[in-house]
Design a protein around this motif. Structure first.
Motif, mmCIF file in Angstrom:
data_model
loop_
_atom_site.group_PDB
_atom_site.id
_atom_site.type_symbol
_atom_site.label_atom_id
_atom_site.label_comp_id
_atom_site.label_asym_id
_atom_site.label_seq_id
_atom_site.Cartn_x
_atom_site.Cartn_y
_atom_site.Cartn_z
ATOM 1 N N VAL A 23 -58.315 33.505 37.581
ATOM 2 C CA VAL A 23 -59.288 34.115 38.477
ATOM 3 C C VAL A 23 -60.372 34.778 37.628
ATOM 4 O O VAL A 23 -60.108 35.262 36.536
ATOM 5 C CB VAL A 23 -58.561 35.153 39.362
ATOM 6 N N GLN A 24 -61.571 34.798 38.135
ATOM 7 C CA GLN A 24 -62.669 35.463 37.427
ATOM 8 C C GLN A 24 -62.684 36.956 37.758
ATOM 9 O O GLN A 24 -62.395 37.354 38.890
ATOM 10 C CB GLN A 24 -64.001 34.833 37.823
ATOM 11 N N GLU A 25 -63.046 37.755 36.768
ATOM 12 C CA GLU A 25 -63.114 39.210 36.960
ATOM 13 C C GLU A 25 -64.020 39.573 38.140
ATOM 14 O O GLU A 25 -63.696 40.472 38.923
ATOM 15 C CB GLU A 25 -63.628 39.875 35.678
ATOM 16 N N SER A 26 -65.119 38.871 38.306
ATOM 17 C CA SER A 26 -66.047 39.177 39.405
ATOM 18 C C SER A 26 -65.389 38.973 40.772
ATOM 19 O O SER A 26 -65.697 39.694 41.723
ATOM 20 C CB SER A 26 -67.317 38.329 39.297
ATOM 21 N N TRP A 27 -64.467 38.021 40.874
ATOM 22 C CA TRP A 27 -63.755 37.813 42.141
ATOM 23 C C TRP A 27 -62.842 38.994 42.439
ATOM 24 O O TRP A 27 -62.730 39.429 43.593
ATOM 25 C CB TRP A 27 -62.913 36.544 42.111
ATOM 26 N N LEU A 61 -49.386 34.895 46.364
ATOM 27 C CA LEU A 61 -50.785 35.083 46.731
ATOM 28 C C LEU A 61 -51.644 35.396 45.510
ATOM 29 O O LEU A 61 -51.231 36.100 44.606
ATOM 30 C CB LEU A 61 -50.927 36.176 47.793
ATOM 31 N N THR A 62 -52.836 34.854 45.531
ATOM 32 C CA THR A 62 -53.780 34.938 44.426
ATOM 33 C C THR A 62 -55.146 35.308 44.987
ATOM 34 O O THR A 62 -55.253 35.788 46.115
ATOM 35 C CB THR A 62 -53.809 33.583 43.670
ATOM 36 N N ILE A 63 -56.180 35.061 44.237
ATOM 37 C CA ILE A 63 -57.552 35.201 44.722
ATOM 38 C C ILE A 63 -58.203 33.828 44.596
ATOM 39 O O ILE A 63 -58.255 33.257 43.513
ATOM 40 C CB ILE A 63 -58.350 36.245 43.924
ATOM 41 N N SER A 64 -58.674 33.334 45.697
ATOM 42 C CA SER A 64 -59.317 32.019 45.729
ATOM 43 C C SER A 64 -60.789 32.148 45.363
ATOM 44 O O SER A 64 -61.385 33.222 45.518
ATOM 45 C CB SER A 64 -59.217 31.423 47.135
ATOM 46 N N PRO A 65 -61.397 31.052 44.922
ATOM 47 C CA PRO A 65 -62.847 31.089 44.692
ATOM 48 C C PRO A 65 -63.553 31.517 45.983
ATOM 49 O O PRO A 65 -63.103 31.180 47.083
ATOM 50 C CB PRO A 65 -63.183 29.637 44.332
ATOM 51 N N PRO A 66 -64.640 32.262 45.871
ATOM 52 C CA PRO A 66 -65.322 32.772 47.068
ATOM 53 C C PRO A 66 -65.637 31.711 48.112
ATOM 54 O O PRO A 66 -65.544 31.979 49.310
ATOM 55 C CB PRO A 66 -66.603 33.397 46.502
ATOM 56 N N GLU A 67 -65.968 30.506 47.677
ATOM 57 C CA GLU A 67 -66.333 29.467 48.646
ATOM 58 C C GLU A 67 -65.135 28.960 49.460
ATOM 59 O O GLU A 67 -65.311 28.294 50.478
ATOM 60 C CB GLU A 67 -67.040 28.293 47.954
ATOM 61 N N TYR A 71 -60.628 30.523 54.334
ATOM 62 C CA TYR A 71 -59.562 29.748 54.978
ATOM 63 C C TYR A 71 -58.379 29.468 54.056
ATOM 64 O O TYR A 71 -57.502 28.676 54.401
ATOM 65 C CB TYR A 71 -60.113 28.420 55.517
ATOM 66 N N ALA A 72 -58.318 30.124 52.923
ATOM 67 C CA ALA A 72 -57.252 29.871 51.950
ATOM 68 C C ALA A 72 -56.055 30.779 52.232
ATOM 69 O O ALA A 72 -56.116 31.980 51.992
ATOM 70 C CB ALA A 72 -57.768 30.103 50.532
ATOM 71 N N ASP A 73 -54.982 30.195 52.748
ATOM 72 C CA ASP A 73 -53.819 31.020 53.083
ATOM 73 C C ASP A 73 -53.000 31.435 51.862
ATOM 74 O O ASP A 73 -51.951 32.057 51.999
ATOM 75 C CB ASP A 73 -52.944 30.354 54.131
ATOM 76 N N THR A 74 -53.502 31.134 50.675
ATOM 77 C CA THR A 74 -52.892 31.649 49.447
ATOM 78 C C THR A 74 -53.727 32.777 48.853
ATOM 79 O O THR A 74 -53.424 33.258 47.778
ATOM 80 C CB THR A 74 -52.728 30.530 48.393
ATOM 81 N N ASP A 75 -54.763 33.199 49.563
ATOM 82 C CA ASP A 75 -55.663 34.253 49.090
ATOM 83 C C ASP A 75 -55.207 35.610 49.632
ATOM 84 O O ASP A 75 -55.008 35.772 50.845
ATOM 85 C CB ASP A 75 -57.093 33.960 49.552
ATOM 86 N N ILE A 76 -55.060 36.580 48.745
ATOM 87 C CA ILE A 76 -54.550 37.891 49.143
ATOM 88 C C ILE A 76 -55.494 38.601 50.118
ATOM 89 O O ILE A 76 -55.039 39.255 51.054
ATOM 90 C CB ILE A 76 -54.234 38.765 47.898
#
Length: 150
Positions: A23-27, A61-67, A71-76
């Motif tokens: 994951v990128q720090e900015s995310w 759970l992780t942080i998905s790219p902003p785009e 709809y990413a059900d693995t995004d916290i």
């Protein structure tokens, strides 16, 4: 700092992590701004160095790219947005749902001096929450230890 966990991640067969999916720090900064609280240091470290993993076929759970975050059900953050208001008031931030019988979540009311949150396991069968680990790093280590065949 996370030497024991790094060693386990290099040799485990139960937790699959995917190279080059960090994951990128900015995310992380974006997510923390919307959440209104910081993510714990060991989880941030995990996101920046590993990012994506599955345990027994279920994503942590992780942080998905902003785009993809909407709809990413693995995004916290996506899952936090879906949480009911009671869960949010109780400081619950979903982390891992391996099956329909249990859930693991951060309890953001339990920040220690280092900013780590306890990871709580809620067993839906008995309804009793229990402290599973004192940090995200300890959570991963315990999951690996418990699910590694002896």
């Amino acid at each position: 700092m996370y030497t024991s966990l790094i060693e386990k991640l290099e040799h485990t067969q139960v937790l699959r992590w995917f190279p080059n999916r960090q994951v990128q720090e900015s995310w992380i900064v974006e997510i923390e701004q919307e959440l209104g609280f910081p993510l714990p240091p060991s989880y941030r470290w995990w996101l920046l160095n590993y990012g994506v993993a599955h345990l027994s076929g279920t994503g942590i759970l992780t942080i998905s790219p902003p785009e993809h975050r909407e709809y990413a059900d693995t995004d916290i953050l996506y899952m936090y947005r879906l949480a009911d208001e009671d869960a949010k008031r109780e400081g619950k931030v979903e982390l891992f749902v391996p099956d329909e019988d249990e859930i693991y979540y951060f309890d953001i009311r339990t920040a220690d001096a280092n900013g780590e949150y306890k990871v709580i396991r809620l067993d839906y069968l008995n309804g009793e929450p229990e402290v599973y680990a004192d940090s995200f790093a300890a959570f991963l280590e315990r999951l690996i230890d418990e699910r590694t065949p002896r």
